[in-house]
Design a protein around this motif. Structure first.
Motif, short mmCIF file in Angstrom:
data_model
loop_
_atom_site.label_atom_id
_atom_site.label_comp_id
_atom_site.label_asym_id
_atom_site.label_seq_id
_atom_site.Cartn_x
_atom_site.Cartn_y
_atom_site.Cartn_z
N TRP A 1 0.83 -1.23 0.00
CA TRP A 1 0.00 0.00 0.00
C TRP A 1 0.85 1.26 0.00
N ASP B 1 0.51 4.33 -2.56
CA ASP B 1 0.39 5.68 -2.02
C ASP B 1 1.43 6.63 -2.62
N ARG C 1 -7.29 6.12 -1.91
CA ARG C 1 -8.37 5.61 -1.06
C ARG C 1 -9.77 5.93 -1.61
N LYS D 1 -10.44 3.64 -4.50
CA LYS D 1 -10.68 2.29 -4.02
C LYS D 1 -12.12 2.20 -3.50
N GLU D 2 -12.55 3.25 -2.83
CA GLU D 2 -13.89 3.33 -2.29
C GLU D 2 -14.94 3.30 -3.42
#
Ligand SMILES: [Zn+2]
Length: 154
Positions: free
Chosen positions: A128, A132, A139, A142-143
């Motif tokens: 991760w 990043d 994030r 991904k959501e």
């Protein structure tokens, strides 16, 4: 749907291609509907996504590979069941044709995620951390997949 956009479908008696996106509408050849019905339409859409995916995903992989610091192998776009993407032997990358339904920002996240797997074949903190470094706002993307993934069924 295509690249995060939702378009209405129109049938046309004469089109140069089986399926096109024109003036914010899908234009589908009437002949396909008449001769092959729903399965024919589904196949035509799948072929469209695979063809677009081959050029769009190849371009995004080429763009992000140096940023991730990896040398990916062959790319293929196909049916991958419940997976958005996977990596195989010789750093080959496979992407589900359904990735073409997602917005470009989400496609970029899927590409970076898979490229980072060439460093780490797992989802550890180190993995991760790589994601990043290249996409600090990963994030949200991904959501998006988590909440829209189920709706991406064609
Ligand atoms: Zn993964």
């Amino acid at each position: 749907m295509y690249l995060g956009g939702n378009y209405r479908l129109k049938y046309s008696p004469d089109t140069p291609k089986p399926l096109m996106l024109k003036n914010n509408r899908w234009v589908l050849s009437e002949v396909i509907m008449e001769t092959m019905g729903i399965p024919g339409i589904q196949k035509t859409f799948r072929d469209f996504y695979i063809q677009k995916g081959e050029s769009i995903l190849a371009e995004r992989v080429e763009y992000f590979a140096p940023k991730v610091g990896v040398k990916p192998g062959a790319i293929s776009i196909r049916e991958l069941g419940y997976h958005w993407a996977s990596c195989g032997k010789n750093a080959a990358l496979n992407f589900h044709w359904k990735t073409m339904l997602a917005p470009m920002t989400v496609i970029d996240y899927i590409v970076v995620h898979e490229l980072c797997h060439l460093h780490h074949r797992n989802h550890t903190d180190a993995f991760w951390n790589e994601v990043d470094k290249v996409l600090p706002n990963y994030r949200e993307r991904k959501e998006w997949l988590r909440s829209n993934g189920a709706a991406l069924d064609v």
